[in-house]
Write an enzyme that holds these catalytic residues in place. Structure first.
Site, PDB file in Angstrom:
ATOM      1  N   ASP A   7       2.548   0.443   5.532  1.00  0.00           N
ATOM      2  CA  ASP A   7       1.413  -0.448   5.276  1.00  0.00           C
ATOM      3  C   ASP A   7       0.914  -1.000   6.607  1.00  0.00           C
ATOM      4  OD1 ASP A   7      -0.130  -2.876   4.590  1.00  0.00           O
ATOM      5  OD2 ASP A   7       0.618  -2.528   2.566  1.00  0.00           O
ATOM      6  N   ILE A   8      -0.409  -0.980   6.781  1.00  0.00           N
ATOM      7  CA  ILE A   8      -1.007  -1.420   8.054  1.00  0.00           C
ATOM      8  C   ILE A   8      -0.927  -2.941   8.232  1.00  0.00           C
ATOM      9  CG2 ILE A   8      -3.422  -1.801   7.358  1.00  0.00           C
ATOM     10  CD1 ILE A   8      -4.202   0.017   9.753  1.00  0.00           C
ATOM     11  N   ASN A  44       0.661  -3.765  -7.874  1.00  0.00           N
ATOM     12  CA  ASN A  44      -0.398  -4.664  -8.343  1.00  0.00           C
ATOM     13  C   ASN A  44      -1.486  -3.888  -9.086  1.00  0.00           C
ATOM     14  OD1 ASN A  44       0.906  -6.704  -6.831  1.00  0.00           O
ATOM     15  ND2 ASN A  44      -0.287  -6.229  -5.001  1.00  0.00           N
ATOM     16  N   GLN A  94      -4.468  -6.851  -6.572  1.00  0.00           N
ATOM     17  CA  GLN A  94      -4.813  -5.499  -6.101  1.00  0.00           C
ATOM     18  C   GLN A  94      -6.126  -5.530  -5.323  1.00  0.00           C
ATOM     19  OE1 GLN A  94      -5.544  -2.500  -9.131  1.00  0.00           O
ATOM     20  NE2 GLN A  94      -5.375  -0.827  -7.653  1.00  0.00           N
ATOM     21  N   HIS A 121      -0.914   2.250  -6.215  1.00  0.00           N
ATOM     22  CA  HIS A 121       0.071   2.345  -5.139  1.00  0.00           C
ATOM     23  C   HIS A 121       1.248   1.427  -5.417  1.00  0.00           C
ATOM     24  CE1 HIS A 121      -2.857  -0.797  -4.077  1.00  0.00           C
ATOM     25  NE2 HIS A 121      -1.829  -1.442  -3.557  1.00  0.00           N
ATOM     26  N   PHE A 122       2.353   1.746  -4.773  1.00  0.00           N
ATOM     27  CA  PHE A 122       3.601   1.001  -4.916  1.00  0.00           C
ATOM     28  C   PHE A 122       3.986   0.468  -3.547  1.00  0.00           C
ATOM     29  CE2 PHE A 122       4.779   2.557  -9.167  1.00  0.00           C
ATOM     30  CZ  PHE A 122       3.880   3.603  -9.288  1.00  0.00           C
ATOM     31  N   HIS A 123       4.302  -0.816  -3.495  1.00  0.00           N
ATOM     32  CA  HIS A 123       4.758  -1.438  -2.249  1.00  0.00           C
ATOM     33  C   HIS A 123       6.284  -1.427  -2.206  1.00  0.00           C
ATOM     34  CE1 HIS A 123       0.940  -3.619  -1.140  1.00  0.00           C
ATOM     35  NE2 HIS A 123       0.726  -3.546  -2.446  1.00  0.00           N
TER      36      HIS A 123
HETATM   37  P1  5GP Z   1      -2.884  -4.279  -2.762  1.00  0.00           P
HETATM   38  O1  5GP Z   1      -3.194  -5.727  -2.481  1.00  0.00           O
HETATM   39  O2  5GP Z   1      -4.105  -3.521  -3.190  1.00  0.00           O
HETATM   40  O3  5GP Z   1      -1.719  -4.127  -3.706  1.00  0.00           O
HETATM   41  O4  5GP Z   1      -2.356  -3.706  -1.390  1.00  0.00           O
HETATM   42  C1  5GP Z   1      -3.083  -2.842  -0.586  1.00  0.00           C
HETATM   43  C2  5GP Z   1      -2.277  -2.640   0.686  1.00  0.00           C
HETATM   44  O5  5GP Z   1      -2.863  -1.594   1.412  1.00  0.00           O
HETATM   45  C3  5GP Z   1      -2.250  -3.873   1.604  1.00  0.00           C
HETATM   46  O6  5GP Z   1      -0.906  -4.277   1.809  1.00  0.00           O
HETATM   47  C4  5GP Z   1      -2.923  -3.389   2.885  1.00  0.00           C
HETATM   48  O7  5GP Z   1      -2.330  -3.893   4.050  1.00  0.00           O
HETATM   49  C5  5GP Z   1      -2.769  -1.884   2.782  1.00  0.00           C
HETATM   50  N1  5GP Z   1      -3.840  -1.144   3.441  1.00  0.00           N
HETATM   51  C6  5GP Z   1      -5.177  -1.312   3.266  1.00  0.00           C
HETATM   52  N2  5GP Z   1      -5.881  -0.445   4.016  1.00  0.00           N
HETATM   53  C7  5GP Z   1      -4.953   0.315   4.660  1.00  0.00           C
HETATM   54  C8  5GP Z   1      -5.071   1.396   5.590  1.00  0.00           C
HETATM   55  O8  5GP Z   1      -6.159   1.841   5.974  1.00  0.00           O
HETATM   56  N3  5GP Z   1      -3.915   1.925   6.050  1.00  0.00           N
HETATM   57  C9  5GP Z   1      -2.684   1.471   5.647  1.00  0.00           C
HETATM   58  N4  5GP Z   1      -1.610   2.066   6.160  1.00  0.00           N
HETATM   59  N5  5GP Z   1      -2.545   0.457   4.774  1.00  0.00           N
HETATM   60  C10 5GP Z   1      -3.671  -0.117   4.286  1.00  0.00           C
END
Ligand code: 5GP
Ligand code: ZN
Length: 139
Positions: A30-31, A86, A93, A99-101
């Site tokens: 995750d970035i 999420n 989300q 996606h899965f964290h």
């Molecule tokens: P969400 O809040 O949708 O569950 O989490 C999305 C996740 O994707 C966030 O933790 C965010 O940091 C990550 N993310 C968003 N854009 C990018 C990207 O371009 N590259 C990577 N590696 N992670 C991303």
């Protein structure tokens, strides 16, 4: 999906710190990590949330989640690890590609420090159970 950032990562149009991939799934760092080593597992096919996911893609994701969780846990020497998923904005989300964290946790950090558990008023748990069972039988 042309406008989806994770589809662009799958297509190689946007770079990522790739951990592993196969025909169905991809994992990368995750970035914006909650903690260093925070990784994501995604299906290569675009699904907005877990609700639409094909069972085989879902199985592939959860198996890769376990493999990546083990790797992240080992590599970071963490004390714990959360698997978090999420769905929809109300649940946090932001990227609308399922996606899965995998979030490694040191013994004390500032993430999920409280679990605001509530209790059901008398009779409400039984009523909720009936509603959920009815929805389960007739989705
Ligand atoms: P969400 O809040 O949708 O569950 O989490 C999305 C996740 O994707 C966030 O933790 C965010 O940091 C990550 N993310 C968003 N854009 C990018 C990207 O371009 N590259 C990577 N590696 N992670 C991303
Ligand atoms: Zn997508």
């Amino acid at each position: 999906m042309t406008d989806c950032i994770f589809c662009k990562i799958v297509q190689g149009e946007i770079p990522c710190a790739r951990i592993h991939e196969d025909d169905r799934v991809l994992s990368f760092l995750d970035i914006g990590p909650i903690n260093p080593g925070h990784a994501l597992v995604i299906p290569k096919k675009h699904y907005a949330t877990i609700f639409e996911m094909d069972a085989e893609d879902l199985k592939a994701c959860i198996v890769l989640c376990q493999q990546v969780a083990r790797a992240v846990f080992k590599a970071t020497g963490s004390a714990g690890l959360n698997l978090l998923q999420n769905n929809f904005r109300a649940a946090g989300q932001l990227v609308e590609h399922a996606h899965f964290h995998l979030i490694p946790r040191p013994a004390h950090d500032d993430f999920l420090t409280s679990w605001p558990a509530k209790s059901y008023p008398p009779g409400e748990m039984e009523r909720m159970l009936e509603k959920v069972k009815a929805a389960f039988s007739a989705p």
